[in-house]
Motif scaffolding. Structure first.
Motif, PDB file in Angstrom:
ATOM      1  N   SER A 139       0.831  -1.203   0.000  1.00 10.73           N
ATOM      2  CA  SER A 139       0.000   0.000   0.000  1.00 10.73           C
ATOM      3  C   SER A 139       0.868   1.256   0.000  1.00 10.73           C
ATOM      4  O   SER A 139       0.634   2.186  -0.770  1.00 10.73           O
ATOM      5  CB  SER A 139      -0.921  -0.001   1.221  1.00 10.73           C
ATOM      6  OG  SER A 139      -1.576   1.248   1.369  1.00 10.73           O
TER       7      SER A 139
ATOM      8  N   TRP B 269      -6.786   7.156   7.509  1.00 11.32           N
ATOM      9  CA  TRP B 269      -5.771   7.533   6.528  1.00 11.32           C
ATOM     10  C   TRP B 269      -5.091   6.269   6.019  1.00 11.32           C
ATOM     11  O   TRP B 269      -5.288   5.184   6.569  1.00 11.32           O
ATOM     12  CB  TRP B 269      -4.760   8.517   7.118  1.00 11.32           C
ATOM     13  CG  TRP B 269      -3.796   7.926   8.125  1.00 11.32           C
ATOM     14  CD1 TRP B 269      -4.111   7.294   9.296  1.00 11.32           C
ATOM     15  CD2 TRP B 269      -2.372   7.910   8.048  1.00 11.32           C
ATOM     16  NE1 TRP B 269      -2.969   6.900   9.950  1.00 11.32           N
ATOM     17  CE2 TRP B 269      -1.888   7.269   9.215  1.00 11.32           C
ATOM     18  CE3 TRP B 269      -1.456   8.409   7.114  1.00 11.32           C
ATOM     19  CZ2 TRP B 269      -0.526   7.098   9.469  1.00 11.32           C
ATOM     20  CZ3 TRP B 269      -0.105   8.231   7.364  1.00 11.32           C
ATOM     21  CH2 TRP B 269       0.346   7.586   8.531  1.00 11.32           C
ATOM     22  N   GLU B 270      -4.290   6.431   4.968  1.00 14.25           N
ATOM     23  CA  GLU B 270      -3.621   5.281   4.352  1.00 14.25           C
ATOM     24  C   GLU B 270      -2.318   5.007   5.102  1.00 14.25           C
ATOM     25  O   GLU B 270      -1.220   5.270   4.614  1.00 14.25           O
ATOM     26  CB  GLU B 270      -3.364   5.556   2.867  1.00 14.25           C
ATOM     27  CG  GLU B 270      -4.602   5.954   2.071  1.00 14.25           C
ATOM     28  CD  GLU B 270      -5.758   4.977   2.249  1.00 14.25           C
ATOM     29  OE1 GLU B 270      -5.523   3.754   2.210  1.00 14.25           O
ATOM     30  OE2 GLU B 270      -6.902   5.452   2.420  1.00 14.25           O
TER      31      GLU B 270
ATOM     32  N   ARG C 147     -10.756  -0.747   6.332  1.00 15.36           N
ATOM     33  CA  ARG C 147      -9.952  -1.156   5.185  1.00 15.36           C
ATOM     34  C   ARG C 147      -9.201   0.045   4.614  1.00 15.36           C
ATOM     35  O   ARG C 147      -9.583   0.640   3.613  1.00 15.36           O
ATOM     36  CB  ARG C 147     -10.868  -1.756   4.107  1.00 15.36           C
ATOM     37  CG  ARG C 147     -10.140  -2.545   3.018  1.00 15.36           C
ATOM     38  CD  ARG C 147     -11.114  -2.986   1.930  1.00 15.36           C
ATOM     39  NE  ARG C 147     -12.277  -3.634   2.486  1.00 15.36           N
ATOM     40  CZ  ARG C 147     -12.352  -4.927   2.800  1.00 15.36           C
ATOM     41  NH1 ARG C 147     -11.308  -5.709   2.598  1.00 15.36           N
ATOM     42  NH2 ARG C 147     -13.463  -5.431   3.305  1.00 15.36           N
ATOM     43  N   ARG C 148      -8.110   0.402   5.265  1.00 16.63           N
ATOM     44  CA  ARG C 148      -7.283   1.528   4.833  1.00 16.63           C
ATOM     45  C   ARG C 148      -5.809   1.121   4.906  1.00 16.63           C
ATOM     46  O   ARG C 148      -5.411   0.298   5.744  1.00 16.63           O
ATOM     47  CB  ARG C 148      -7.511   2.763   5.728  1.00 16.63           C
ATOM     48  CG  ARG C 148      -8.934   3.304   5.764  1.00 16.63           C
ATOM     49  CD  ARG C 148      -9.362   3.961   4.469  1.00 16.63           C
ATOM     50  NE  ARG C 148      -8.574   5.116   4.109  1.00 16.63           N
ATOM     51  CZ  ARG C 148      -8.880   6.379   4.448  1.00 16.63           C
ATOM     52  NH1 ARG C 148      -9.969   6.618   5.196  1.00 16.63           N
ATOM     53  NH2 ARG C 148      -8.151   7.383   4.029  1.00 16.63           N
TER      54      ARG C 148
ATOM     55  N   ASP D 118     -15.587  -1.819   5.951  1.00 16.77           N
ATOM     56  CA  ASP D 118     -15.512  -0.603   5.145  1.00 16.77           C
ATOM     57  C   ASP D 118     -16.121   0.611   5.839  1.00 16.77           C
ATOM     58  O   ASP D 118     -15.871   1.738   5.417  1.00 16.77           O
ATOM     59  CB  ASP D 118     -16.208  -0.825   3.798  1.00 16.77           C
ATOM     60  CG  ASP D 118     -15.488  -1.872   2.959  1.00 16.77           C
ATOM     61  OD1 ASP D 118     -14.276  -1.700   2.718  1.00 16.77           O
ATOM     62  OD2 ASP D 118     -16.124  -2.862   2.575  1.00 16.77           O
TER      63      ASP D 118
END
Length: 352
Positions: A152, A265-266, A287-288, A305
């Motif tokens: 990711s 946040w990612e 889900r990040r 989600d």
């Protein structure tokens, strides 16, 4: 600068210079995820028979050798440019006197040293790579190589000079395993909006489960978030513990019904997730970022989600087997696994 080691590559033993950031000691006594990772990796490499010299601020608590840049860690000025530059200048001077096979950097300025070194330099990137951070690392083209913590994170800047993806690890044996859990959820992290602590409270409350909050909260933005979003939510079913570490932290992780991780946040890699798994505690997360790469949905946790979905998932968390969480931590995220993966990355860079 940084002369090539004459014998280590032929004998199989590598000489590694490990440059940590200047903000906390190695390992940190409290908060300091990067520093904790540097300590675990150093000891893991030493266990594999390699010679590691840590270049860092303050005292050294690892099994490696040590070169000190600052006598005192610079946590009160964390992120300061002057402190970072002094730290890197001191590291460069130390490397002038060292024979190493590879320089492994964890500090922002480490890539600046790469062009002047006759040995490979690799940096593990610990933060997000969108916009300015990614542009900074692109400037070095082929002079520096980079290791990602997750796919990711890597996808945020897939055009820089990546050489490997190596997830973070922990010394699983240092974490207490408990199969029998107590009836409360845990939030563990920093007191910032992107960590989603306010969501964790709302999720637990909607599911009718108590929650305990253990978080770093000493910087002005953290205090403001606590004042506006967390303090109004505190009640009998929400317990604020503040920052915890050491035995208190491992006790919380092992006793909790689950870790709530509703990040907004990612996040490149959430170390707390593998700390929970090492304790046999399932992770319930949004889900990040790296979440789908760490949590095996339905096996070591539940990935959702929306916050509403997490509320329903919290009622089903008893279906997750704590033994499988611990087993996954040993198999995928133990310090020995991380050290072996880094060793392979080092050898590949040296060969090239």
């Amino acid at each position: 600068m940084a002369k090539n080691s004459k014998n280590s590559r032929n004998s199989g033993r590598l000489k590694v210079a490990m440059i940590a950031p200047p903000w906390f000691e190695i390992p940190p006594s409290g908060y300091g995820g990067i520093e904790a990772m540097c300590a675990v990796l150093t000891d893991g490499l030493v266990n594999l028979g390699h010679e590691v010299t840590v270049i860092s601020a303050g005292a050294n608590g690892t099994r490696g050798q040590h070169v000190q840049t600052y006598a005192t860690p610079q946590w009160e000025r964390i992120g300061g440019l002057q402190e970072e530059l002094f730290h890197m200048a001191a590291a460069a001077r130390a490397l002038d006197r060292m024979e190493v096979d590879i320089v492994h950097n964890h500090s922002l300025g480490g890539s600046l040293l790469a062009r002047g070194l006759s040995v490979p330099t690799v940096s593990t990137l610990h933060g997000p790579l969108t916009d300015e951070p990614g542009d900074y690392y692109r400037l070095f083209e082929k002079s520096a190589s980079y290791i990602a913590l997750s796919d990711s994170q890597r996808s945020g800047a897939d055009d820089i000079n990546w050489c490997a993806t190596v997830p973070n690890g922990v010394q699983v044996a240092d974490y207490t395993y408990r199969a029998q859990k107590e009836e409360w959820a845990l939030f563990l992290g920093r007191c910032t909006p992107d960590k989603g602590m306010h969501l964790a409270i709302d999720i637990a409350r909607a599911a009718g489960m108590k929650i305990r909050l253990a978080a770093k909260c000493n910087e002005p933005p953290e205090k403001e978030y606590f004042r506006t979003e967390i303090a109004p939510r505190l009640d009998a079913d929400v317990e604020w513990l503040g920052e915890v570490h050491g035995h208190a932290k491992t006790e919380l992780l092992s006793r909790a019904k689950c870790l709530l991780f509703p990040i907004l946040w990612e996040e490149p890699f959430g170390l707390v997730m593998i700390e929970a798994l090492a304790s046999g505690t399932p992770v319930l997360a949004l889900r990040r970022g790296s979440v789908p790469e760490v949590v095996e949905h339905g096996v070591t946790g539940i990935i959702c989600d929306t916050a509403e979905q997490l509320t329903y998932a919290l009622k089903e968390v008893s279906d997750i087997d704590p033994r499988k969480c611990r087993q996954a931590a040993v198999r995928r995220f133990d310090a020995s696994v991380m050290a072996t993966r880094y060793e392979a990355a080092y050898r590949d860079l040296i060969a090239r």
